[in-house]
Design a protein around this motif. Sequence first.
Motif, PDB file in Angstrom:
ATOM      1  N   VAL A 126       0.704  -1.081   0.318  1.00  0.00           N
ATOM      2  CA  VAL A 126      -0.320   0.276   0.236  1.00  0.00           C
ATOM      3  C   VAL A 126       1.194   1.367  -0.254  1.00  0.00           C
ATOM      4  O   VAL A 126       0.850   2.337  -0.687  1.00  0.00           O
ATOM      5  CB  VAL A 126      -1.167   0.208   1.256  1.00  0.00           C
ATOM      6  N   VAL A 127       1.826   1.558   1.159  1.00  0.00           N
ATOM      7  CA  VAL A 127       2.918   2.884   1.221  1.00  0.00           C
ATOM      8  C   VAL A 127       3.424   2.652  -0.365  1.00  0.00           C
ATOM      9  O   VAL A 127       4.519   3.980  -0.462  1.00  0.00           O
ATOM     10  CB  VAL A 127       3.075   2.376   2.236  1.00  0.00           C
ATOM     11  N   GLY A 128       4.257   1.405  -0.707  1.00  0.00           N
ATOM     12  CA  GLY A 128       5.262   1.417  -1.383  1.00  0.00           C
ATOM     13  C   GLY A 128       4.549   2.310  -2.903  1.00  0.00           C
ATOM     14  O   GLY A 128       5.321   2.999  -3.196  1.00  0.00           O
ATOM     15  N   PRO A 129       3.830   1.126  -3.437  1.00  0.00           N
ATOM     16  CA  PRO A 129       2.944   2.240  -4.567  1.00  0.00           C
ATOM     17  C   PRO A 129       2.452   3.529  -4.689  1.00  0.00           C
ATOM     18  O   PRO A 129       2.488   3.953  -5.153  1.00  0.00           O
ATOM     19  CB  PRO A 129       1.637   1.549  -5.048  1.00  0.00           C
ATOM     20  N   ILE A 130       2.134   3.679  -3.235  1.00  0.00           N
ATOM     21  CA  ILE A 130       1.446   5.512  -3.804  1.00  0.00           C
ATOM     22  C   ILE A 130       2.146   6.346  -3.409  1.00  0.00           C
ATOM     23  O   ILE A 130       2.661   7.110  -4.259  1.00  0.00           O
ATOM     24  CB  ILE A 130       0.616   5.968  -1.939  1.00  0.00           C
ATOM     25  N   ILE A 131       3.641   5.733  -2.396  1.00  0.00           N
ATOM     26  CA  ILE A 131       4.536   6.891  -3.202  1.00  0.00           C
ATOM     27  C   ILE A 131       5.376   6.882  -4.685  1.00  0.00           C
ATOM     28  O   ILE A 131       5.472   7.712  -4.867  1.00  0.00           O
ATOM     29  CB  ILE A 131       6.112   6.043  -1.737  1.00  0.00           C
ATOM     30  N   GLY A 132       4.975   5.647  -4.856  1.00  0.00           N
ATOM     31  CA  GLY A 132       5.591   5.641  -6.268  1.00  0.00           C
ATOM     32  C   GLY A 132       4.826   6.353  -6.934  1.00  0.00           C
ATOM     33  O   GLY A 132       5.618   6.885  -7.930  1.00  0.00           O
ATOM     34  N   GLY A 133       3.526   6.542  -6.432  1.00  0.00           N
ATOM     35  CA  GLY A 133       2.824   7.043  -7.808  1.00  0.00           C
ATOM     36  C   GLY A 133       3.064   8.218  -8.042  1.00  0.00           C
ATOM     37  O   GLY A 133       2.880   8.723  -8.874  1.00  0.00           O
ATOM     38  N   VAL A 134       3.089   9.206  -6.537  1.00  0.00           N
ATOM     39  CA  VAL A 134       3.668  10.878  -6.342  1.00  0.00           C
ATOM     40  C   VAL A 134       4.466  10.419  -6.830  1.00  0.00           C
ATOM     41  O   VAL A 134       4.176  11.976  -7.754  1.00  0.00           O
ATOM     42  CB  VAL A 134       3.332  10.797  -4.908  1.00  0.00           C
ATOM     43  N   LEU A 135       5.877   9.697  -6.833  1.00  0.00           N
ATOM     44  CA  LEU A 135       7.129  10.291  -7.711  1.00  0.00           C
ATOM     45  C   LEU A 135       6.773  10.274  -9.280  1.00  0.00           C
ATOM     46  O   LEU A 135       7.621  10.993  -9.633  1.00  0.00           O
ATOM     47  CB  LEU A 135       7.642   9.451  -6.963  1.00  0.00           C
ATOM     48  N   GLY A 136       6.519   8.497  -9.558  1.00  0.00           N
ATOM     49  CA  GLY A 136       5.782   9.110 -11.588  1.00  0.00           C
ATOM     50  C   GLY A 136       5.504  10.863 -12.042  1.00  0.00           C
ATOM     51  O   GLY A 136       5.620  11.486 -12.553  1.00  0.00           O
ATOM     52  N   GLY A 137       4.036  10.712 -11.068  1.00  0.00           N
ATOM     53  CA  GLY A 137       3.740  11.959 -10.876  1.00  0.00           C
ATOM     54  C   GLY A 137       4.597  13.283 -11.190  1.00  0.00           C
ATOM     55  O   GLY A 137       4.204  14.038 -12.020  1.00  0.00           O
ATOM     56  N   LEU A 138       5.096  13.606 -10.136  1.00  0.00           N
ATOM     57  CA  LEU A 138       5.732  14.502  -9.634  1.00  0.00           C
ATOM     58  C   LEU A 138       7.365  15.070 -10.816  1.00  0.00           C
ATOM     59  O   LEU A 138       7.299  15.678 -12.043  1.00  0.00           O
ATOM     60  CB  LEU A 138       6.923  14.768  -8.681  1.00  0.00           C
ATOM     61  N   VAL A 139       7.322  13.717 -11.348  1.00  0.00           N
ATOM     62  CA  VAL A 139       8.791  13.786 -12.300  1.00  0.00           C
ATOM     63  C   VAL A 139       8.235  13.491 -13.878  1.00  0.00           C
ATOM     64  O   VAL A 139       8.742  13.928 -14.280  1.00  0.00           O
ATOM     65  CB  VAL A 139       9.666  12.463 -12.294  1.00  0.00           C
ATOM     66  N   ALA A 140       6.816  13.095 -14.124  1.00  0.00           N
ATOM     67  CA  ALA A 140       6.786  12.910 -15.141  1.00  0.00           C
ATOM     68  C   ALA A 140       5.882  14.266 -15.122  1.00  0.00           C
ATOM     69  O   ALA A 140       6.295  15.158 -16.434  1.00  0.00           O
ATOM     70  CB  ALA A 140       5.672  12.594 -15.125  1.00  0.00           C
ATOM     71  N   ALA A 141       6.119  15.081 -13.802  1.00  0.00           N
ATOM     72  CA  ALA A 141       5.313  17.212 -14.445  1.00  0.00           C
ATOM     73  C   ALA A 141       6.546  17.282 -15.027  1.00  0.00           C
ATOM     74  O   ALA A 141       6.594  18.902 -15.427  1.00  0.00           O
ATOM     75  CB  ALA A 141       4.818  17.216 -12.967  1.00  0.00           C
ATOM     76  N   ALA A 142       7.470  17.288 -14.861  1.00  0.00           N
ATOM     77  CA  ALA A 142       8.692  18.053 -14.522  1.00  0.00           C
ATOM     78  C   ALA A 142       9.298  17.251 -15.627  1.00  0.00           C
ATOM     79  O   ALA A 142      10.140  18.625 -16.865  1.00  0.00           O
ATOM     80  CB  ALA A 142       9.922  18.118 -13.515  1.00  0.00           C
ATOM     81  N   VAL A 143       9.720  16.821 -16.486  1.00  0.00           N
ATOM     82  CA  VAL A 143       9.894  15.943 -18.183  1.00  0.00           C
ATOM     83  C   VAL A 143       9.217  16.229 -18.814  1.00  0.00           C
ATOM     84  O   VAL A 143       9.398  16.895 -20.332  1.00  0.00           O
ATOM     85  CB  VAL A 143       9.993  15.001 -17.787  1.00  0.00           C
ATOM     86  N   PHE A 144       7.759  16.384 -19.399  1.00  0.00           N
ATOM     87  CA  PHE A 144       6.872  16.534 -19.881  1.00  0.00           C
ATOM     88  C   PHE A 144       6.215  16.965 -19.835  1.00  0.00           C
ATOM     89  O   PHE A 144       5.067  17.742 -19.282  1.00  0.00           O
ATOM     90  CB  PHE A 144       5.610  14.672 -20.429  1.00  0.00           C
ATOM     91  N   VAL A 145       6.870  18.277 -20.792  1.00  0.00           N
ATOM     92  CA  VAL A 145       6.320  19.518 -20.630  1.00  0.00           C
ATOM     93  C   VAL A 145       6.304  19.962 -21.692  1.00  0.00           C
ATOM     94  O   VAL A 145       6.527  19.502 -23.023  1.00  0.00           O
ATOM     95  CB  VAL A 145       7.167  20.610 -19.176  1.00  0.00           C
TER      96      VAL A 145
END
Length: 250
Positions: A231-250
């Motif tokens: 539960v915790v691992g995927p939530i952290i991974g999902g947040v990080l994936g969203g944040l990094v994608a926001a920085a990369v795919f602009v």
Amino acid sequence: MNFSAIFIPELFGTMMLTLLGCGVVANVALPRTKGNGGGFLMVNFGWGLAVFAGVFVAISSGAHINPAVTIGLIANGAENFADGIPVNAANTLIYILAQLAGAFLGAVFCWLAYKTHFDADSDGPTKLGVFSTGPAMRSYGWNVVTEVIGTFVLVFVVISFGWAGENASTAAGQLGPLAVALLVVGIGASLGGPTGYAINPARDLGPRIAHALLPIKGKGGSDWSYAWVPVVGPIIGGVLGGLVAAAVFV
């Protein structure tokens, strides 16, 4: 009101996900099935095709079928979860409740499909493994790291599919369910060994609750001491994936 527009497709999409996903594990692991001993690669492809089916069923709601994807989209700064479904707290809650309910129901139907095989001789951990993930080597901190990395890949690449579809002249972003299915096969084959790659809190928690409640012969415990990891691992991974994608795919 977005309740039915979100809840129904996400419920049935996630139900298909766990019915077919848990089903391939049952086919490989339980005694006297036609697929017994099929191996981890068969499980990888089975889960990939389960995602394929689930995404098609839930396409009208954006086909999240995973709280980590829902939360990752919020972290990415999305304004809408899908056409006509804005990002807000109420809609987020509907997504997650539908995903958990669907995952629970899919696991119940898997148990019904394999009832006679669950009644046959096999140990409790094998039966639990049909429903939920567990580590090959128990080390909670490192198990969380594995789930964070796997879910980061899932969410980051899923968001990249959407970006490609909006911005590229190729069909890279238009592969839809097939692209996500192959991604899940790849994550399982490459990163699934340490923990069984939950990469989805609902996929693990819903079936684990089903395991705890169903009258499964000789099932043993539901390993609640580990249940927080997928539960915790995927939530952290999902947040990080969203944040990094926001920085990369602009």
